[in-house]
Design an enzyme around this catalytic site. Structure first.
Site, PDB file in Angstrom:
ATOM      1  N   ASP A   1      -7.143  -1.623  -2.283  1.00 59.22           N
ATOM      2  CA  ASP A   1      -6.276  -2.752  -1.966  1.00 59.22           C
ATOM      3  C   ASP A   1      -7.115  -4.025  -1.853  1.00 59.22           C
ATOM      4  O   ASP A   1      -7.837  -4.221  -0.877  1.00 59.22           O
ATOM      5  CB  ASP A   1      -5.527  -2.478  -0.652  1.00 59.22           C
TER       6      ASP A   1
ATOM      7  N   ASP B   1       3.721   3.511  -3.665  1.00 56.49           N
ATOM      8  CA  ASP B   1       2.686   3.067  -2.717  1.00 56.49           C
ATOM      9  C   ASP B   1       3.327   2.591  -1.412  1.00 56.49           C
ATOM     10  O   ASP B   1       4.171   1.701  -1.420  1.00 56.49           O
ATOM     11  CB  ASP B   1       1.910   1.913  -3.399  1.00 56.49           C
TER      12      ASP B   1
HETATM   13  C1  DX5 Z   1      -0.149  -1.288   0.636  1.00 53.80           C
HETATM   14  C2  DX5 Z   1      -1.197  -0.237   0.878  1.00 53.80           C
HETATM   15  C3  DX5 Z   1      -0.659   0.687   1.886  1.00 53.80           C
HETATM   16  C4  DX5 Z   1      -1.473   1.859   2.333  1.00 53.80           C
HETATM   17  C5  DX5 Z   1      -0.765   3.122   2.050  1.00 53.80           C
HETATM   18  O1  DX5 Z   1      -0.650  -2.351   0.047  1.00 53.80           O
HETATM   19  O2  DX5 Z   1      -1.574   0.365  -0.332  1.00 53.80           O
HETATM   20  O3  DX5 Z   1       0.555   1.070   1.381  1.00 53.80           O
HETATM   21  O4  DX5 Z   1      -2.754   1.923   1.919  1.00 53.80           O
HETATM   22  O5  DX5 Z   1      -0.866   3.985   3.100  1.00 53.80           O
HETATM   23  P1  DX5 Z   1       0.193   4.236   4.289  1.00 53.80           P
HETATM   24  O6  DX5 Z   1       1.379   3.349   4.093  1.00 53.80           O
HETATM   25  O7  DX5 Z   1       0.486   5.683   4.185  1.00 53.80           O
HETATM   26  O8  DX5 Z   1      -0.575   3.885   5.522  1.00 53.80           O
HETATM   27 ZN    ZN Z   2      -1.875  -0.596  -2.450  1.00 52.54          ZN
END
Ligand code: DX5
Ligand code: ZN
Length: 226
Positions: A38, A179
């Site tokens: 990210d 995601d």
């Molecule tokens: C959004 C990110 C999140 C995260 C995913 O930009 O990509 O969605 O890392 O993990 P969760 O939502 O399971 O914590």
């Molecule tokens: Zn992401």
């Protein structure tokens, strides 16, 4: 429905830096297909995230391909910074530039897989004009920028609409990545709808201790391959 291989993309913003090497070893042993990175600029999303130095260092630790989620404004002028490789996925957001088709064109010479990311409120019809220029759709189930959020409920129905659009437009070659808040339950439902890449964050992978990660991955693998 054309069936694509079901793959896991581990969300590295959720990983613990102290145990990074050990974590990557588990991912390699478990056959994790992608590392979800990210990249956040504090403008397109209200957070800062993984940057170019982190990406460069991570490349030295593993050969697992990267799934670069660019949550940055005007990404087309910043692709060179990132160090994109041919086996990578690169996602750009529909709203991140006034000329998203140009951004996709600028990505082509890198030889990577090109994905278009859409936020929970971005209409599905936004995809129509760019289906010829993408390999995948990156469907955000939460508003991007933070791990640990709850799913926006309407995005499940939206995933069905995306698959419907791909069918109608004869573009079942284009795959769908999901995601945000991918729990085992959401993963199973979304896999049945037709998603093929699952971002594994705090909701299913980075939970418990590092000793649990292999088991967590196996459980996710089961949920998406039912
Ligand atoms: C959004 C990110 C999140 C995260 C995913 O930009 O990509 O969605 O890392 O993990 P969760 O939502 O399971 O914590
Ligand atoms: Zn992401």
């Amino acid at each position: 429905m054309q069936s694509h291989k079901k793959e896991i993309s581990a969300s590295m913003m959720c990983s613990d830096l102290i145990n990074l090497k050990e974590t990557l070893k588990i991912f390699e042993d478990e056959g994790v297909e992608h590392l979800h990175i990210d990249v956040m600029d504090g403008t397109f999303v209200p957070n800062f995230g993984l940057g170019v130095d982190y990406i460069r260092s991570l490349r030295e630790l593993t050969d697992i391909p990267m799934d670069l989620h660019l949550m940055i404004k005007d990404p087309e002028y910043k692709f060179q910074w990132v160090g994109i490789k041919e086996n990578d996925i690169v996602s750009v957001h529909y709203e991140s530039t006034f000329q998203v088709q140009r951004a996709l064109d600028f990505l082509e010479p890198f030889g990577c897989k090109r994905f278009l990311a859409i936020n929970p409120a971005t209409p599905v019809y936004s995809l129509e004009e760019v289906l010829d220029y993408i390999d995948g759709i990156h469907l955000l189930m939460v508003n991007p920028g933070f791990a640990g959020q709850n799913i926006v409920p309407s995005t499940i129905k939206k995933a069905e609409k995306v698959m419907q659009l791909l069918k109608e437009k004869n573009h079942e070659d284009v795959i769908m990545e999901v995601d945000g808040n991918i729990t085992l339950e959401h993963a199973e439902v979304l896999s049945k709808i037709g998603a093929s890449i699952f971002v594994a964050g705090t909701s299913c992978l980075f939970t418990g201790d590092i000793k649990d990660y292999a088991k967590n991955l196996e459980n996710l693998r089961k949920a998406i391959n039912q």
